[in-house]
Motif scaffolding. Structure first.
Motif, short mmCIF file in Angstrom:
data_model
loop_
_atom_site.label_atom_id
_atom_site.label_comp_id
_atom_site.label_asym_id
_atom_site.label_seq_id
_atom_site.Cartn_x
_atom_site.Cartn_y
_atom_site.Cartn_z
N TRP A 284 0.83 -1.21 0.00
CA TRP A 284 0.00 0.00 0.00
C TRP A 284 0.86 1.25 0.00
O TRP A 284 0.60 2.21 -0.74
CB TRP A 284 -0.92 -0.02 1.22
N SER A 295 -7.03 -0.44 -5.86
CA SER A 295 -8.10 -0.73 -4.90
C SER A 295 -7.58 -1.63 -3.79
O SER A 295 -6.57 -2.33 -3.95
CB SER A 295 -9.26 -1.42 -5.62
N GLY A 296 -8.26 -1.58 -2.67
CA GLY A 296 -7.91 -2.47 -1.56
C GLY A 296 -8.00 -3.92 -1.97
O GLY A 296 -7.23 -4.77 -1.50
N ARG A 297 -8.94 -4.22 -2.86
CA ARG A 297 -9.10 -5.61 -3.33
C ARG A 297 -7.85 -6.08 -4.05
O ARG A 297 -7.38 -7.20 -3.83
CB ARG A 297 -10.32 -5.69 -4.25
N LEU A 300 -5.00 -6.63 -1.61
CA LEU A 300 -5.24 -7.86 -0.84
C LEU A 300 -4.92 -9.09 -1.69
O LEU A 300 -4.24 -10.02 -1.23
CB LEU A 300 -6.69 -7.90 -0.36
N VAL A 327 -9.86 -8.97 6.53
CA VAL A 327 -9.54 -7.79 5.72
C VAL A 327 -10.56 -7.63 4.59
O VAL A 327 -11.03 -6.51 4.31
CB VAL A 327 -8.11 -7.90 5.15
N ALA A 328 -10.92 -8.74 3.94
CA ALA A 328 -11.91 -8.68 2.87
C ALA A 328 -13.26 -8.17 3.40
O ALA A 328 -13.93 -7.37 2.74
CB ALA A 328 -12.09 -10.06 2.25
N LEU A 331 -13.09 -4.47 3.77
CA LEU A 331 -13.20 -3.79 2.48
C LEU A 331 -14.65 -3.76 2.00
O LEU A 331 -15.12 -2.74 1.49
CB LEU A 331 -12.32 -4.51 1.45
N THR A 334 -16.56 -1.25 4.11
CA THR A 334 -16.20 0.14 3.80
C THR A 334 -16.70 0.57 2.43
O THR A 334 -17.29 1.65 2.28
CB THR A 334 -14.67 0.30 3.86
N ASN A 335 -16.49 -0.27 1.41
CA ASN A 335 -16.77 0.14 0.04
C ASN A 335 -18.21 -0.11 -0.39
O ASN A 335 -18.80 0.70 -1.11
CB ASN A 335 -15.82 -0.58 -0.92
N TRP A 336 -18.77 -1.25 0.02
CA TRP A 336 -20.10 -1.60 -0.45
C TRP A 336 -21.21 -1.13 0.49
O TRP A 336 -22.26 -0.70 0.05
CB TRP A 336 -20.22 -3.11 -0.63
N ARG A 340 -17.93 3.49 7.65
CA ARG A 340 -16.61 4.00 8.00
C ARG A 340 -16.49 4.29 9.49
O ARG A 340 -15.39 4.38 10.01
CB ARG A 340 -16.28 5.27 7.20
#
Length: 740
Positions: A284, A295-297, A300, A327-328, A331, A334-336, A340
């Protein structure tokens, strides 16, 4: 790119479910398929590359085990200690990287787990030594719902186990800087009651935590707080970025974050969770400095790919997937889901990981969410920064570091006491049977049908529900795999009878916690109608008192201080079954021959449980049979049974030809531990039953033996040892099927 990374990871991870390990030559046709599919189907090619690498890596690591005498005699081993874990007085566990075996260099260097039984101080991390050891395969007990030690060992890269009682040669090295620092930390905290917690958080040493501590961490769902991983590494790196931003220079902040993260990972001994978190952080930061957006994906997936490429067997480690999926889940939250705030993140994490936690640990903690909402900010903003500061000041300013540690002790002692009280008071951990897990998964997976273009997924929760509603057999017999010992579970519906309790060892490990209770939880058994203890030998009665204090028991038969002693002629009706005690007539004082012999029958099918009786008791049973047959004027033998547990684990002192003929079983189960030192079952006994045409199974090879009543015959649920290839390595040792 993401699709290719995912396919590569999936190819390596498929090793989890391989039923056997194919021969090494399979990589050639697979490589040809990679070449054919690379242009038009690159994702498929990456999938095959992952499979090829898993296959080649496994053969590469297991190749040294092909020595035919490796497990038949003691070996001269030489290697370097990777880690040391204290297990109690004069007992330690060493993970050793072997350099040579009987003077022959090894490549690659295999890792072995050695139990150290000696009053000598064991070799320390990084030290080289030579010793004599009897090695054995990473073979574990195999029962549903119990810990899979074979998988865990391979997940740590360990391909053999053994024991040592001392060293022949030992090269003591000067302490490294980290070793000196660890010794300082231990010395400074030696008199602090909170030392085990401080050591776990600072240097990753959790050996000081007791069984009740682990129970509390599991019950409250906070084990992750004491495993130095993403939360801790991310926190110290974040502090570095925050301080570095005060300079206004991006490179300064990045370098400070990397320095602090590396320092903490180094202090924790670069454990696997730490390496995983550190690699993700470095990726990162590299992207951040590069000025690109990933992306975080993608980060990862790239992290997982690199880790699995270096060590494919990480795919066998539950902890690896738990942290990856955590971690997934973050993500996704946070994203979907737009979460936060900390409470949303924790809620999303809890709900998304619930199926995995339930499947891996067999239960859930209903108090995990609120406890984590309080503790995560407390650990992140106060406790971990103070602890890291104390560790960094340990060598340059020991007085100041000692003051910070005393402050932390003053905070930790009441905190951990309060958490223990909370766990003991409300018991938040709820064990779930396999039926309850199936219903829970049905409810949790039901929302999948609402996803666009995913209506077909309704088949998954529906199939789970239908599987749970299948009719159950009238009664079942499970001969548990408890090593060299005996424990048999007989059930009819929710009613249960347990015959013998397995062993209990000085180290603290016992078959009640390791095997019996996990099986009970999986089956939803909350009480016993009968607990029959055949005799006082430790491998049969070791957990008698513990189970009596843990599980409600209606009737106690056999070798109990207070209970109904077994006597020939004793009868009881238990649901649709009849319980008949055939032996002993009197207590003779010979422990084995005083075993309670129990005959269980429904009128068509029966099982004979024999304990440790030997030839003399078998002769007595034959005499009693003749007398009973004359009295009843019946041709039926009271000893006759379709299923027999071989007396005394298949010892040659038992299972005489006359006794075997009188019982006339269709199935015989030998309750003998894998590769046991007595070589049970005896070849003579096996030959007698073979001559009689009886089907034979040994628990040490098969794992738990599960038979169900099917009309007038017993039906074996598993013809061969169940599970993936890593549960069948003993077939290689026995020479019947060399891993393929």
């Amino acid at each position: 790119m993401d699709k290719r990374l995912f396919s590569f990871c999936f190819g390596i991870a498929s090793i989890i479910i391989w039923p056997w390990l194919p021969s090494g030559g399979w990589w050639i046709p697979l490589a040809c398929l990679v070449g054919i599919s690379w242009q038009k189907r690159p994702a498929t090619a990456c999938l095959l590359l992952g499979i090829i690498w898993s296959l080649c890596y496994s053969h590469w690591q297991l190749n040294w085990l092909q020595d035919p005498t490796l497990f038949q005699r003691s070996q001269l081993i030489a290697g370097t200690v990777d880690s040391v874990q204290a297990q109690g007085l004069n007992k330690n566990r060493l993970i050793v990287s072997l350099k040579s075996l009987n003077g022959q260099a090894l490549s690659p260097r295999p890792r072995v787990l050695l139990s150290w039984y000696s009053e000598q101080t064991p070799p320390q991390k990084g030290e080289y030594f030579q010793s004599i050891s009897q090695l054995r395969l990473p073979h574990g007990l195999h029962n549903p719902g119990t810990f899979d030690s074979a998988r865990w060992l391979l997940g740590q890269g360990i391909t053999a186990r053994g024991s040592v009682t001392g060293t022949l040669t030992h090269q003591v090295h000067a302490d490294s800087l980290r070793t000196q620092l660890v010794k300082h930390v231990k010395a400074q905290t030696a008199e602090l009651p909170a030392q085990p917690w401080l050591l776990a958080l600072s240097i990753g040493d959790r050996s000081g935590l007791k069984t009740e501590d682990w129970g509390m961490l599991r019950g409250l769902g906070i084990s992750h707080l004491f495993a130095i991983s993403g939360l801790h590494i991310g926190l110290v790196a974040g502090l570095g970025l925050l301080v570095g931003r005060l300079t206004g220079n991006r490179w300064v902040s990045v370098m400070l974050a990397i320095t602090l993260a590396l320092t903490y990972a180094w202090l924790a001994g670069f454990s696997v969770p730490t390496q995983r978190a550190l690699l993700m952080l470095l990726l990162w930061l590299a992207v951040y400095c590069w000025g690109r957006f990933w992306s975080g994906r993608r980060i990862l997936l790239l992290t997982i790919s690199l880790l699995l490429a270096v060590r494919p067997w990480l795919a066998l480690d539950h902890g690896f997937w738990l942290s990856v999926l955590a971690v997934a889940a973050l993500l996704v939250t946070t994203n979907w889901l737009g979460g936060r705030q900390i409470w949303r993140l924790q809620l999303g994490l809890t709900l998304l990981l619930l199926p995995l936690v339930m499947l891996l640990f067999g239960g859930i903690s209903w108090l995990s969410l609120p406890v984590n909402l309080v503790l995560i900010p407390l650990f992140s903003l106060l406790l971990i920064p103070l602890l890291l500061l104390a560790a960094l000041l340990m060598l340059p300013a020991p007085t100041l570091a000692s003051g910070i540690l005393r402050l932390l002790n003053a905070l930790f002692e009441p905190l951990m006491g309060a958490l223990h009280w909370l766990n003991d008071s409300v018991a938040p951990w709820v064990w779930l049977s396999s039926y309850a897990q199936g219903i829970s998964l049905f409810v949790l997976l039901l929302p999948l049908v609402l996803l666009p273009k995913a209506r077909w997924m309704w088949l998954l929760p529906l199939s789970l529900l239908l599987f749970q509603l299948l009719p159950q057999p009238r009664w079942q017999v499970r001969v548990l795999d408890v090593g060299q010992g005996l424990s048999v579970l007989v059930t009819q519906g929710r009613q249960a009878l347990l015959y013998d309790t397995g062993n209990r060892f000085i180290s603290g490990f016992n078959m009640a916690d390791g095997v019996i209770l996990p099986v009970f939880r999986r089956l939803g058994i909350t009480k016993l109608d009968y607990l029959v203890v055949s005799h006082d030998d430790q491998d049969h009665s070791g957990n008698r008192d513990y189970l009596a204090n843990t599980v409600p028991i209606r009737r106690q038969w056999g070798a109990w201080p207070e209970g109904q002693r077994c006597r020939a002629g004793q009868h009881a009706r238990w649901g649709e079954l009849t319980l008949t005690v055939l032996w002993p007539v009197i207590i003779t004082g010979h422990s084995n021959n005083d075993s309670c012999v129990l005959h269980i029958s429904d009128g068509r099918l029966s099982v004979l449980l024999t304990g440790d009786i030997e030839a003399k008791a078998e002769q007595g049973l034959l005499v009693n049979q003749e007398l009973s047959s004359q009295t009843l004027a019946s041709q039926a033998s009271p000893l006759a049974a379709e299923l027999l547990l071989s007396p005394h684990h298949g010892s040659k002192s038992s299972s005489t030809a006359a006794f075997n003929q009188a019982v006339n079983p269709n199935w015989v189960v030998h309750t003998a531990g894998f590769n046991n030192r007595w070589n049970f079952p005896s070849s003579e006994v096996v030959a007698r039953f073979n001559k009689q045409g009886v089907k034979q199974i040994t628990t040490g090879e098969q794992g738990m033996v599960h038979l169900v009543a099917d009309g007038s015959q017993w039906r074996l649920m598993q013809e061969k040892r169940p599970g993936a290839w890593y549960n069948k390595l003993n077939t290689w040792l026995n020479g019947t099927k060399p891993l393929e």
